[in-house]
Motif scaffolding. Structure first.
Motif, PDB file in Angstrom:
ATOM      1  N   ALA A 183      54.458  18.485  61.180  1.00 37.58           N
ATOM      2  CA  ALA A 183      54.936  19.575  60.423  1.00 37.58           C
ATOM      3  C   ALA A 183      56.322  19.912  60.570  1.00 37.58           C
ATOM      4  O   ALA A 183      57.031  20.521  59.566  1.00 37.58           O
ATOM      5  CB  ALA A 183      54.089  20.603  61.422  1.00 37.58           C
ATOM      6  N   ALA A 184      56.912  19.637  61.618  1.00 33.89           N
ATOM      7  CA  ALA A 184      58.626  19.619  61.864  1.00 33.89           C
ATOM      8  C   ALA A 184      59.220  18.546  60.766  1.00 33.89           C
ATOM      9  O   ALA A 184      60.204  19.102  60.248  1.00 33.89           O
ATOM     10  CB  ALA A 184      58.898  19.612  63.121  1.00 33.89           C
ATOM     11  N   ARG A 185      58.570  17.658  60.427  1.00 34.05           N
ATOM     12  CA  ARG A 185      59.129  16.529  59.525  1.00 34.05           C
ATOM     13  C   ARG A 185      59.005  17.353  58.192  1.00 34.05           C
ATOM     14  O   ARG A 185      60.096  17.134  57.101  1.00 34.05           O
ATOM     15  CB  ARG A 185      58.592  15.187  59.755  1.00 34.05           C
ATOM     16  N   VAL A 186      57.961  17.846  57.920  1.00 28.95           N
ATOM     17  CA  VAL A 186      57.507  18.331  56.564  1.00 28.95           C
ATOM     18  C   VAL A 186      58.541  19.495  56.223  1.00 28.95           C
ATOM     19  O   VAL A 186      58.960  19.652  55.020  1.00 28.95           O
ATOM     20  CB  VAL A 186      56.326  18.817  56.394  1.00 28.95           C
ATOM     21  N   ASP A 187      58.763  20.386  57.295  1.00 27.10           N
ATOM     22  CA  ASP A 187      59.718  21.479  57.343  1.00 27.10           C
ATOM     23  C   ASP A 187      61.300  21.267  57.048  1.00 27.10           C
ATOM     24  O   ASP A 187      62.161  22.119  57.215  1.00 27.10           O
ATOM     25  CB  ASP A 187      59.466  22.562  58.445  1.00 27.10           C
ATOM     26  N   GLY A 188      61.624  19.864  57.261  1.00 27.84           N
ATOM     27  CA  GLY A 188      62.912  19.528  57.335  1.00 27.84           C
ATOM     28  C   GLY A 188      63.615  19.905  58.436  1.00 27.84           C
ATOM     29  O   GLY A 188      64.947  19.872  58.204  1.00 27.84           O
ATOM     30  N   ALA A 230      67.496  17.197  66.195  1.00 23.48           N
ATOM     31  CA  ALA A 230      68.004  17.917  67.391  1.00 23.48           C
ATOM     32  C   ALA A 230      67.039  19.246  67.598  1.00 23.48           C
ATOM     33  O   ALA A 230      66.680  19.626  68.503  1.00 23.48           O
ATOM     34  CB  ALA A 230      69.350  18.471  67.362  1.00 23.48           C
ATOM     35  N   GLN A 231      66.551  19.814  66.432  1.00 18.64           N
ATOM     36  CA  GLN A 231      65.815  20.796  66.169  1.00 18.64           C
ATOM     37  C   GLN A 231      64.203  20.482  66.749  1.00 18.64           C
ATOM     38  O   GLN A 231      63.614  21.088  67.448  1.00 18.64           O
ATOM     39  CB  GLN A 231      65.887  21.511  64.822  1.00 18.64           C
ATOM     40  N   THR A 232      63.803  19.078  66.175  1.00 19.33           N
ATOM     41  CA  THR A 232      62.736  18.706  66.576  1.00 19.33           C
ATOM     42  C   THR A 232      62.742  18.543  68.069  1.00 19.33           C
ATOM     43  O   THR A 232      61.558  19.186  68.901  1.00 19.33           O
ATOM     44  CB  THR A 232      62.286  17.164  65.955  1.00 19.33           C
ATOM     45  N   ILE A 233      63.551  17.845  68.727  1.00 15.44           N
ATOM     46  CA  ILE A 233      63.810  17.769  70.040  1.00 15.44           C
ATOM     47  C   ILE A 233      63.552  19.263  70.928  1.00 15.44           C
ATOM     48  O   ILE A 233      62.914  19.146  71.916  1.00 15.44           O
ATOM     49  CB  ILE A 233      65.050  16.899  70.711  1.00 15.44           C
ATOM     50  N   ARG A 234      64.502  20.118  70.682  1.00 10.55           N
ATOM     51  CA  ARG A 234      64.490  21.484  71.089  1.00 10.55           C
ATOM     52  C   ARG A 234      63.211  22.439  70.980  1.00 10.55           C
ATOM     53  O   ARG A 234      62.738  22.996  71.975  1.00 10.55           O
ATOM     54  CB  ARG A 234      65.603  22.220  70.544  1.00 10.55           C
ATOM     55  N   HIS A 235      62.613  22.434  69.811  1.00  6.38           N
ATOM     56  CA  HIS A 235      61.468  23.283  69.399  1.00  6.38           C
ATOM     57  C   HIS A 235      60.183  22.499  69.871  1.00  6.38           C
ATOM     58  O   HIS A 235      59.253  23.097  69.752  1.00  6.38           O
ATOM     59  CB  HIS A 235      61.641  23.779  68.256  1.00  6.38           C
ATOM     60  N   VAL A 236      60.125  21.314  69.654  1.00  2.00           N
ATOM     61  CA  VAL A 236      58.852  20.639  69.631  1.00  2.00           C
ATOM     62  C   VAL A 236      58.686  19.693  70.763  1.00  2.00           C
ATOM     63  O   VAL A 236      57.773  19.934  71.716  1.00  2.00           O
ATOM     64  CB  VAL A 236      58.475  19.885  68.569  1.00  2.00           C
ATOM     65  N   ILE A 237      59.410  18.743  71.140  1.00  2.00           N
ATOM     66  CA  ILE A 237      59.369  17.781  72.229  1.00  2.00           C
ATOM     67  C   ILE A 237      59.435  18.544  73.509  1.00  2.00           C
ATOM     68  O   ILE A 237      58.631  18.255  74.317  1.00  2.00           O
ATOM     69  CB  ILE A 237      60.318  16.656  71.866  1.00  2.00           C
ATOM     70  N   VAL A 238      60.794  19.276  73.631  1.00  2.00           N
ATOM     71  CA  VAL A 238      60.844  19.624  74.809  1.00  2.00           C
ATOM     72  C   VAL A 238      59.731  20.907  75.544  1.00  2.00           C
ATOM     73  O   VAL A 238      59.379  20.831  76.505  1.00  2.00           O
ATOM     74  CB  VAL A 238      62.157  20.475  75.153  1.00  2.00           C
ATOM     75  N   PRO A 239      59.299  21.809  74.358  1.00  2.00           N
ATOM     76  CA  PRO A 239      58.082  22.612  74.900  1.00  2.00           C
ATOM     77  C   PRO A 239      56.889  21.846  75.296  1.00  2.00           C
ATOM     78  O   PRO A 239      56.220  21.919  76.242  1.00  2.00           O
ATOM     79  CB  PRO A 239      58.039  23.458  74.066  1.00  2.00           C
ATOM     80  N   GLY A 240      56.787  20.828  74.392  1.00  2.00           N
ATOM     81  CA  GLY A 240      55.586  19.979  74.744  1.00  2.00           C
ATOM     82  C   GLY A 240      55.620  19.115  76.092  1.00  2.00           C
ATOM     83  O   GLY A 240      54.507  18.998  76.549  1.00  2.00           O
ATOM     84  N   LEU A 241      56.642  18.755  76.295  1.00  2.00           N
ATOM     85  CA  LEU A 241      56.873  17.721  77.590  1.00  2.00           C
ATOM     86  C   LEU A 241      57.405  18.580  78.785  1.00  2.00           C
ATOM     87  O   LEU A 241      58.032  18.050  79.576  1.00  2.00           O
ATOM     88  CB  LEU A 241      57.696  16.785  77.241  1.00  2.00           C
TER      89      LEU A 241
END
Length: 323
Positions: A218-223, A227-238
């Motif tokens: 979803a993050a990839r589709v939203d462009g 850095a945004q993927t790491i901050r908003h997806v990976i860090v909260p998920g891990l």
């Protein structure tokens, strides 16, 4: 008339014909006896008991004995209760003060020590070209003995070693990596991070296996950028994995650098690379002051406990804000 009244009583029950087996009546559900339910409650305790026994006998009981021993004296006062004298001696010792300052430096450098394996694990998880080779290369230092690692870097970081010669080719002056009190502790910590980040990388990769791939898609589709993927997806998920790596990395820094310190610096220059574990060994192994060493060990335990709890609290608060 009688036949009509019998037929109007209710629906006729079909009698089994010849050659047709009657359906078996359903069996009543077995009742749990008091003995069975008690066994189910005790089963987890029985399975956990051996591990708890090992922890109590080999960890907690020696810890209690060490704390009790730290309130006794050394030398002529061996076995005599001295109250807080050993702790007051620690606070007045310049070497122990240096060790505490270095602990503070390690706390400040801890985010870098955690971010390095985290970023590398992210690249491996995203399957950058050559990620399988990188995974093996990154983990290789973790299997080396600290003594071997220290001996290798003693050669690389020597004043006339390869690193300074490389710096000379780009116009930078030589750096006394192992002889400058302001530089040596950073060199030793850097070597420790290089030698141990492979284990943290494996933990991060295990954490990535629990991450929902649809969030990354979803993050990839939203462009979203990396850095945004790491901050908003990976860090909260891990967040749980990051908490674990923070605590274990800090414990490793405080309790697993003795081999590097002993071979690379011997606590020098001018005592600038002293850490509590090295101070404990000096007092116990060279100066024959086991009670003072026990006090330093107790102080180190309290430092690790407080720092670990503080890290978990900060990380949980940060994860809550992200949510």
């Amino acid at each position: 008339m009688a036949g009509r009244s019998l037929s109007s009583v209710g629906p006729a029950v079909a009698e089994p014909t010849e050659g047709t087996a009657a359906a078996p009546a359903p069996k009543p559900a077995p009742r749990r006896t008091r003995r069975g339910s008690r066994a189910e409650r005790l089963a987890p305790l029985v399975l956990v008991a051996p591990a708890v026994l090992v922890i109590v006998v080999l960890r907690l009981w020696p810890l209690v004995l060490g704390i009790n021993f730290s309130f006794t004296g050394d030398g002529e006062r061996n076995g005599t209760a001295v109250g807080l004298d050993n702790y007051l001696t620690l606070l007045d010792d310049p070497l122990f003060q240096t060790a505490l300052r270095n602990v503070g430096l390690l706390v400040l450098l801890l985010p870098i020590a955690v971010a390095i394996p985290g970023l590398l694990a992210t690249f491996v998880y995203l399957k950058v070209p050559g990620h399988r080779v990188y995974r093996g290369v990154y983990f290789f230092p973790a299997v080396l003995s600290p003594v071997i690692v220290a001996a290798i870097f003693n050669l690389l970081l020597a004043f006339d070693g390869p690193l300074n010669r490389l710096l000379g080719t780009v116009g930078l002056g030589p750096v006394d990596w192992l002889g400058d009190p302001d530089v040596t502790i950073f060199a030793v910590v850097g070597v420790h991070v290089w030698a141990t980040f492979g284990m943290a990388l494996v933990v991060f990769l295990a954490g990535f296996s629990t991450l929902d791939p649809s969030l990354l898609d979803a993050a990839r589709v939203d462009g979203a950028t990396l850095a945004q993927t790491i901050r908003h997806v990976i860090v909260p998920g891990l967040s749980r994995t990051i908490q674990f790596v923070f605590v274990t990395t800090m414990i490793g820094m405080l309790t697993s650098m003795f081999g590097l310190l002993y071979v690379m610096t011997g606590g020098g220059p001018e005592g600038s690379t002293y850490l509590p574990e090295y101070y404990i060994w000096i007092k116990q192994g060279q100066m024959n002051q086991p009670a003072l060493a026990s006090a330093a060990s107790t102080a180190l335990f309290l430092i690790m406990l407080l720092v670990g709890l503080a890290q978990i609290g900060v990380l949980r608060r940060t994860a809550g804000k992200e949510d």
